[in-house]
Design a protein around this motif. Structure first.
Motif, PDB file in Angstrom:
ATOM      1  N   ALA A 156       0.822  -1.274  -0.187  1.00  0.00           N
ATOM      2  CA  ALA A 156       0.089  -0.093  -0.007  1.00  0.00           C
ATOM      3  C   ALA A 156       0.918   1.149   0.131  1.00  0.00           C
ATOM      4  O   ALA A 156       1.905   1.367   0.871  1.00  0.00           O
ATOM      5  N   LEU A 157       0.647   2.047  -0.815  1.00  0.00           N
ATOM      6  CA  LEU A 157       1.143   3.439  -0.883  1.00  0.00           C
ATOM      7  C   LEU A 157       0.258   4.629   0.043  1.00  0.00           C
ATOM      8  O   LEU A 157       0.886   5.329   0.680  1.00  0.00           O
ATOM      9  N   SER A 158      -1.067   4.138   0.063  1.00  0.00           N
ATOM     10  CA  SER A 158      -1.795   4.882   1.037  1.00  0.00           C
ATOM     11  C   SER A 158      -2.420   3.807   1.893  1.00  0.00           C
ATOM     12  O   SER A 158      -3.047   3.114   1.042  1.00  0.00           O
ATOM     13  N   LYS A 159      -2.293   3.945   3.144  1.00  0.00           N
ATOM     14  CA  LYS A 159      -2.643   2.696   4.007  1.00  0.00           C
ATOM     15  C   LYS A 159      -3.959   2.474   4.384  1.00  0.00           C
ATOM     16  O   LYS A 159      -4.469   3.330   4.697  1.00  0.00           O
ATOM     17  N   LEU A 193       4.281  12.018  -0.587  1.00  0.00           N
ATOM     18  CA  LEU A 193       2.976  11.837   0.078  1.00  0.00           C
ATOM     19  C   LEU A 193       2.987  10.474   0.627  1.00  0.00           C
ATOM     20  O   LEU A 193       2.449  10.413   1.763  1.00  0.00           O
ATOM     21  N   ALA A 194       3.484   9.338   0.017  1.00  0.00           N
ATOM     22  CA  ALA A 194       3.593   8.117   0.430  1.00  0.00           C
ATOM     23  C   ALA A 194       4.372   7.915   1.554  1.00  0.00           C
ATOM     24  O   ALA A 194       3.891   7.199   2.571  1.00  0.00           O
ATOM     25  N   GLU A 195       5.436   8.606   1.671  1.00  0.00           N
ATOM     26  CA  GLU A 195       6.190   8.323   2.828  1.00  0.00           C
ATOM     27  C   GLU A 195       5.393   8.871   3.983  1.00  0.00           C
ATOM     28  O   GLU A 195       5.598   8.388   5.338  1.00  0.00           O
ATOM     29  N   ALA A 196       4.871  10.202   3.800  1.00  0.00           N
ATOM     30  CA  ALA A 196       4.273  10.915   4.906  1.00  0.00           C
ATOM     31  C   ALA A 196       3.016  10.058   5.323  1.00  0.00           C
ATOM     32  O   ALA A 196       2.901   9.938   6.599  1.00  0.00           O
ATOM     33  N   ASN A 197       2.367   9.424   4.522  1.00  0.00           N
ATOM     34  CA  ASN A 197       1.239   8.447   4.803  1.00  0.00           C
ATOM     35  C   ASN A 197       1.697   7.553   5.712  1.00  0.00           C
ATOM     36  O   ASN A 197       1.051   7.203   6.666  1.00  0.00           O
ATOM     37  N   ALA A 198       2.833   6.807   5.290  1.00  0.00           N
ATOM     38  CA  ALA A 198       3.316   5.686   6.189  1.00  0.00           C
ATOM     39  C   ALA A 198       3.735   6.207   7.528  1.00  0.00           C
ATOM     40  O   ALA A 198       3.295   5.517   8.339  1.00  0.00           O
ATOM     41  N   THR A 220       8.442   3.567   2.554  1.00  0.00           N
ATOM     42  CA  THR A 220       7.160   3.016   2.930  1.00  0.00           C
ATOM     43  C   THR A 220       7.249   1.860   3.887  1.00  0.00           C
ATOM     44  O   THR A 220       8.176   1.013   3.598  1.00  0.00           O
ATOM     45  N   MET A 221       6.474   1.730   5.040  1.00  0.00           N
ATOM     46  CA  MET A 221       6.891   0.498   5.873  1.00  0.00           C
ATOM     47  C   MET A 221       5.313   0.079   6.262  1.00  0.00           C
ATOM     48  O   MET A 221       4.368   0.895   6.571  1.00  0.00           O
ATOM     49  N   ASP A 222       5.165  -1.176   6.711  1.00  0.00           N
ATOM     50  CA  ASP A 222       3.890  -1.844   7.016  1.00  0.00           C
ATOM     51  C   ASP A 222       3.613  -2.462   8.279  1.00  0.00           C
ATOM     52  O   ASP A 222       4.579  -2.080   9.154  1.00  0.00           O
ATOM     53  N   ALA A 223       3.208  -3.462   8.438  1.00  0.00           N
ATOM     54  CA  ALA A 223       2.988  -4.060   9.783  1.00  0.00           C
ATOM     55  C   ALA A 223       4.191  -4.864  10.096  1.00  0.00           C
ATOM     56  O   ALA A 223       4.069  -6.116  10.092  1.00  0.00           O
ATOM     57  N   GLY A 224       5.364  -4.465   9.810  1.00  0.00           N
ATOM     58  CA  GLY A 224       6.508  -5.045  10.221  1.00  0.00           C
ATOM     59  C   GLY A 224       7.722  -4.143  10.055  1.00  0.00           C
ATOM     60  O   GLY A 224       7.662  -3.032   9.918  1.00  0.00           O
ATOM     61  N   ALA A 225       9.069  -4.876  10.198  1.00  0.00           N
ATOM     62  CA  ALA A 225      10.079  -4.073  10.213  1.00  0.00           C
ATOM     63  C   ALA A 225      10.852  -3.961   8.798  1.00  0.00           C
ATOM     64  O   ALA A 225      11.355  -2.818   8.800  1.00  0.00           O
ATOM     65  N   ASN A 226      10.505  -4.363   7.795  1.00  0.00           N
ATOM     66  CA  ASN A 226      10.927  -4.243   6.564  1.00  0.00           C
ATOM     67  C   ASN A 226      10.521  -2.630   6.094  1.00  0.00           C
ATOM     68  O   ASN A 226       9.477  -2.390   6.401  1.00  0.00           O
ATOM     69  N   VAL A 227      11.470  -2.227   5.251  1.00  0.00           N
ATOM     70  CA  VAL A 227      11.334  -1.067   4.667  1.00  0.00           C
ATOM     71  C   VAL A 227      11.149  -1.292   3.005  1.00  0.00           C
ATOM     72  O   VAL A 227      11.835  -1.946   2.681  1.00  0.00           O
ATOM     73  N   LYS A 228      10.305  -0.727   2.525  1.00  0.00           N
ATOM     74  CA  LYS A 228      10.128  -0.469   0.948  1.00  0.00           C
ATOM     75  C   LYS A 228      10.384   0.697   0.341  1.00  0.00           C
ATOM     76  O   LYS A 228       9.971   1.993   0.996  1.00  0.00           O
ATOM     77  N   LEU A 229      11.134   0.704  -0.668  1.00  0.00           N
ATOM     78  CA  LEU A 229      11.666   2.040  -1.444  1.00  0.00           C
ATOM     79  C   LEU A 229      10.626   1.983  -2.565  1.00  0.00           C
ATOM     80  O   LEU A 229      10.463   1.297  -3.059  1.00  0.00           O
ATOM     81  N   ILE A 230      10.141   3.198  -3.000  1.00  0.00           N
ATOM     82  CA  ILE A 230       9.542   3.543  -4.287  1.00  0.00           C
ATOM     83  C   ILE A 230      10.587   4.490  -4.850  1.00  0.00           C
ATOM     84  O   ILE A 230      11.226   5.500  -3.951  1.00  0.00           O
ATOM     85  N   PHE A 231      10.581   4.550  -6.277  1.00  0.00           N
ATOM     86  CA  PHE A 231      11.625   5.137  -6.852  1.00  0.00           C
ATOM     87  C   PHE A 231      11.176   4.935  -8.495  1.00  0.00           C
ATOM     88  O   PHE A 231      10.630   4.155  -8.764  1.00  0.00           O
ATOM     89  N   LEU A 232      11.645   5.980  -9.296  1.00  0.00           N
ATOM     90  CA  LEU A 232      11.541   5.617 -10.758  1.00  0.00           C
ATOM     91  C   LEU A 232      12.928   5.128 -11.405  1.00  0.00           C
ATOM     92  O   LEU A 232      13.970   5.138 -10.486  1.00  0.00           O
TER      93      LEU A 232
END
Ligand code: 2P0
Length: 329
Positions: A31-34, A249-254, A295-307
């Motif tokens: 999710a980019l917007s959670k 926006l995605a980083e702020a939402n997470a 962006t981060m979810d219900a766990g410790a891993n971090v996901k990166l978004i980029f072009l």
């Protein structure tokens, strides 16, 4: 009659039969917007809309076949019916079967590299939903399949498609307008990378975590409206292929989701010190001019978004990351 039973009675024929063996694949999604918090736990209805990107070839393949007795094989291992993952799956299948027996042989496997640390109930329930639809010879339309997958896991409602997908919150009390729709757009340069972090013991489930946050976090009051606004703004940024708007926006939402969890009493903290260290590296890479967001979810891993043009910067700052091209892989 339970509320969920009433929904399945409405969506499915009264009598099902296992017409054939069927296989299906569904991608995992990030999710980019959670989605965080339910307005109805029986029907699994969310407090807010959410928007995701599917992970291409990273997902779940599931085969359903008629059998003499129920059997579940998960990642090549037969699971007893009372194993936690098996119980969730058989509970979901019970919603379909209702009063019928219809024994099934289910063989399911994730294609997600174990090193990525992403166990995905979203792709699992989406693949199972597609396989059951075909095995029971139903040919339900996608909006109905998404509503059904939602009962397995909220995020599964978004895993029926590739690319960007929006799960609309909906307003109806029976959940009939709470399902996902794919965004009609391909963005070939869009990339995601998973930065695995040592997770240690299993964190609290999303289901329990979101309930606890909603009940006890004083910050939850502001979450649904903010998330709804973020979701709409991110959809507009995606449709305009405007990464300079989407990334922040995605980083702020997470981070807002994690801040809301951290304010729960007691605090709910999925991020580990190593997750924060990855975030520091993201901010360092940005200070050096690379448009990389986290962006981060219900766990410790971090996901990166980029072009795609930031690929070299990602490879040098995050050599351990697994990169996915969602419109190519
Ligand atoms: C999401 N997550 O939007 C959010 C962000 C985790 C953090 O959806 O209770 O497994 O089965 O509906 O979908 C994970 O929660 O929860 C999730 P249930 P689900 O991706």
């Amino acid at each position: 009659m339970s509320e969920a039973r009433a929904v399945f009675d409405r969506l499915l024929p009264a009598r099902l039969r296992v017409a054939r063996a069927a296989s299906a694949y569904a991608p995992a999604n990030i999710a980019l917007s959670k989605y965080w918090g339910k307005r109805d736990t029986a029907l699994n209805l969310p407090q807010n809309s959410s928007l995701s990107i599917s992970l291409g070839k990273w997902g779940t393949t599931t085969r359903v076949a008629p059998a003499a007795a129920d059997r579940l094989v998960f990642n090549e291992e037969e699971l007893p019916a009372d194993a936690p993952a098996a119980r969730k799956l058989w509970d979901f299948i019970a919603l379909w079967r209702r009063d019928q027996t219809l024994p099934l042989d289910i063989v399911t496997a994730n294609t997600i590299p174990t090193a990525a640390g992403l166990a995905s109930s979203a792709s699992g329930f989406a693949a199972l939903t597609r396989a059951l639809d075909e095995a029971f010879d139903l040919s339900l339309d996608a909006a109905l399949l998404s509503q059904i997958a939602r009962f397995g896991s909220g995020s599964a409602s978004r895993s029926l498609w590739h690319g960007f997908v929006r799960w609309n919150r909906g307003d109806a009390a029976d959940g009939s307008d709470s399902f996902a729709v794919p965004l009609e757009l391909r963005w070939p340069a869009f990339r995601i990378a998973i930065v695995p972090v040592d997770t240690g013991p299993k964190a609290q489930s999303s289901r329990d975590g979101m309930g606890h946050t909603l009940r006890t976090s004083p910050l939850y009051e502001t979450w649904p409206a903010q998330a709804e606004a973020d979701c709409a703004a991110m959809e507009a940024a995606i449709m305009a292929q405007d990464f300079a708007v989407l990334g922040p926006l995605a980083e702020a939402n997470a981070l807002a989701m994690h801040a809301t969890m951290m304010a729960a009493r007691p605090a709910l903290m999925y991020l580990k010190p190593a997750s924060w260290a990855v975030l520091e590296r993201v901010w360092g890479a940005r200070a050096d001019g690379a448009a990389i967001f986290a962006t981060m979810d219900a766990g410790a891993n971090v996901k990166l978004i980029f072009l795609a043009d930031a690929l070299d910067a990602v490879a040098s700052a995050f050599p351990e990351a697994e990169v996915i091209a969602p419109f190519r892989d």
